[in-house]
Design a protein around this motif. Sequence first.
Motif, mmCIF file in Angstrom:
data_model
loop_
_atom_site.group_PDB
_atom_site.id
_atom_site.type_symbol
_atom_site.label_atom_id
_atom_site.label_comp_id
_atom_site.label_asym_id
_atom_site.label_seq_id
_atom_site.Cartn_x
_atom_site.Cartn_y
_atom_site.Cartn_z
ATOM 1 N N LYS A 180 -5.515 -3.845 5.476
ATOM 2 C CA LYS A 180 -5.734 -2.502 4.943
ATOM 3 C C LYS A 180 -6.468 -1.637 5.961
ATOM 4 C CE LYS A 180 -10.054 -3.817 2.594
ATOM 5 N NZ LYS A 180 -10.716 -3.931 1.277
ATOM 6 N N SER A 209 -2.687 5.092 -2.108
ATOM 7 C CA SER A 209 -3.486 4.034 -2.708
ATOM 8 C C SER A 209 -4.580 3.609 -1.744
ATOM 9 C CB SER A 209 -2.602 2.839 -3.077
ATOM 10 O OG SER A 209 -2.032 2.261 -1.916
ATOM 11 N N GLU A 210 -5.671 3.071 -2.258
ATOM 12 C CA GLU A 210 -6.795 2.675 -1.417
ATOM 13 C C GLU A 210 -6.378 1.571 -0.454
ATOM 14 O OE1 GLU A 210 -11.540 1.629 -1.753
ATOM 15 O OE2 GLU A 210 -10.216 1.085 -3.415
ATOM 16 N N GLY A 211 -6.658 1.782 0.804
ATOM 17 C CA GLY A 211 -6.245 0.843 1.829
ATOM 18 C C GLY A 211 -5.033 1.310 2.597
ATOM 19 N N SER A 212 -4.378 2.370 2.108
ATOM 20 C CA SER A 212 -3.243 2.943 2.830
ATOM 21 C C SER A 212 -3.761 3.822 3.959
ATOM 22 C CB SER A 212 -2.357 3.755 1.886
ATOM 23 O OG SER A 212 -3.061 4.883 1.399
ATOM 24 N N ARG A 216 -11.030 5.258 11.993
ATOM 25 C CA ARG A 216 -10.256 4.425 11.069
ATOM 26 C C ARG A 216 -9.585 3.281 11.832
ATOM 27 N NH1 ARG A 216 -7.790 9.801 9.537
ATOM 28 N NH2 ARG A 216 -9.203 10.712 7.999
ATOM 29 N N ASN A 266 -18.853 0.503 2.097
ATOM 30 C CA ASN A 266 -19.001 1.432 0.963
ATOM 31 C C ASN A 266 -19.664 2.751 1.353
ATOM 32 O OD1 ASN A 266 -17.861 -0.309 -1.059
ATOM 33 N ND2 ASN A 266 -19.772 -1.497 -1.025
ATOM 34 N N TYR A 311 0.836 -1.191 0.000
ATOM 35 C CA TYR A 311 0.000 0.000 0.000
ATOM 36 C C TYR A 311 0.873 1.243 0.000
ATOM 37 C CZ TYR A 311 -4.004 -2.972 1.014
ATOM 38 O OH TYR A 311 -4.986 -3.935 0.947
ATOM 39 N N ASP A 329 -19.247 6.597 2.301
ATOM 40 C CA ASP A 329 -18.318 7.710 2.126
ATOM 41 C C ASP A 329 -18.659 8.808 3.131
ATOM 42 O OD1 ASP A 329 -17.179 10.218 1.159
ATOM 43 O OD2 ASP A 329 -16.689 9.145 -0.682
ATOM 44 N N ASN A 370 -5.388 6.931 2.677
ATOM 45 C CA ASN A 370 -6.583 6.748 1.851
ATOM 46 C C ASN A 370 -7.265 5.440 2.226
ATOM 47 O OD1 ASN A 370 -8.530 6.990 -0.152
ATOM 48 N ND2 ASN A 370 -7.194 6.189 -1.767
ATOM 49 N N ALA A 385 -9.892 2.458 2.875
ATOM 50 C CA ALA A 385 -11.047 1.965 2.124
ATOM 51 C C ALA A 385 -12.331 2.306 2.877
ATOM 52 C CB ALA A 385 -10.933 0.463 1.916
ATOM 53 N N LYS A 386 -13.422 2.413 2.169
ATOM 54 C CA LYS A 386 -14.708 2.796 2.767
ATOM 55 C C LYS A 386 -15.408 1.548 3.288
ATOM 56 C CE LYS A 386 -15.100 6.758 -0.347
ATOM 57 N NZ LYS A 386 -13.732 6.544 -0.866
#
Length: 494
Positions: free
Chosen positions: A153, A19-22, A147, A31, A15, A33, A25, A27-28
């Motif tokens: 991730k 990038s998504e999962g870092s 978070r 899903n 990651y 937001d 950033n 991940a949602k």
Amino acid sequence: MSESGSCTSIINLRYQDGSEGSSSNPAKFKNQDYAQLKDNYRRRRQLFVDSAFPPNNRSLGDLPSLTSWQEDDVEWLRPSVKYTQNISDEPTFCTKGASRFDFGQGSVGNCWFLAAISSLTFQKRLMAQVVPLDQSFSDYAGIFHFRFWRFGKWVDVVIDDYLPTYNKQLLSVHCKGGNEFWVPLMEKAYAKVCGTYADMSSGLPSEACKDFTGGVNMTYSLRREHTYGHDDELWLQLSRATGCKSMVCCGTPPKGGSNANTIGHTGLVDSHAYSVTGVTECYGSTVRLVRLMNPWGKQEWQGEWSDKSDLWDRVRPEDREKCADREDGEFWMKLEDFCYYFSMASISCENPNFLDGDLDVQWQCMIYDGKWVAGRSAGGNVNNCEPSSFFYFQQSFQGKCSDKNILLSLMQKPQQEYRKKIRYFPTPAGRLGSSFFRRNRPIKRSQQYSSERELIELHSLEPGEYVIIPSTMKAYTPGEFVLSVFTKSDAKIT
């Protein structure tokens, strides 16, 4: 815990930042937001209600501390409602920074989670990662977010601010100031990740610490370390951990085979999680002291070096100042007593620096997702099953061999949405023929299996090419896992 020292970062080869999962950033989760939802509800001048984790008994679950008729009387209220007795101030998210003294445990049996939060409050950068502190009730839409690192991730978890109450008091964790809500809201976000509030009942602090750091956990059997005369090594690890800004938690054993939180004559709570908030030495380094925190926010140790112990009257004034005689759940005790009355301690850090105290070395981390598929990659015990059906990872390792230069973490992914229903299989792209196993002897010859969420091993390896084989004890056992490989910066993963 000491703020001295610094911890080097992890070079995450999977990651990259952004990038998504870092961490920058996430991940949602589900899903959802956060920014988009908050903006929509603010423009419509409505308050968010989370349909994915609704404010009702479905999200509460079957709490052991409540009878069925008490569950029917649980009322979900927002902090903006003046339901907390004797509090007239407006609700706030976090006042004057987060502190381990902010909160006390409620009716959810999640001392393991709250002990981890207590330890998290010392790590300001990590705290800001897990608990975005730019949230408030002034820019309000009834929505908050947190978070967590989950199985390889970072994820961003959205919640509404409905909280369960009983008799006009918070049922879950409460902040001692009454009008501060970052802890009960964080608890709700983690309950959502676990499935329900009830799914947070009982656990290990290392599990939550892992989800706060995404790093490395090491667990120590305290009585065994003391019995084998390893007090010096244990003290060195605790000292290194505080210097590396690690999260350190511990737990007392159950009494009489029961997990009930009974209070012993020592003042300690049986089958209970605590956080380690500091270490120090007195009498010219001849007495080693460990400071601990009860997540209840009260109920302390009554033995030697406790708050009221006269031993504090015999030390230097600067040492005497370290002891605060107040009923806040925090206390000191000798290392020997710590090892005798507590069964385990876990150290959690973003990287393995605490293992050797080298704060300058960087670590690389490669994360792999994998599956055990029956008939293809679920070969079971390497010694007893068909070796042609193992999932393997081929790893080239270059660099000089130093003491403990590679760390492996194998974590099973849950196959259930609800944490309490998860069962982890006993564990330690392509196939390997049986001839490979006949020609090559394993680095680890003895194999022990454990039904835990995560297994961690530390090795010293010479430069070369290695094959890592995650396996379950029984063949044809399906599942998913995350394999993390940490190597020192003088080594290279290819």
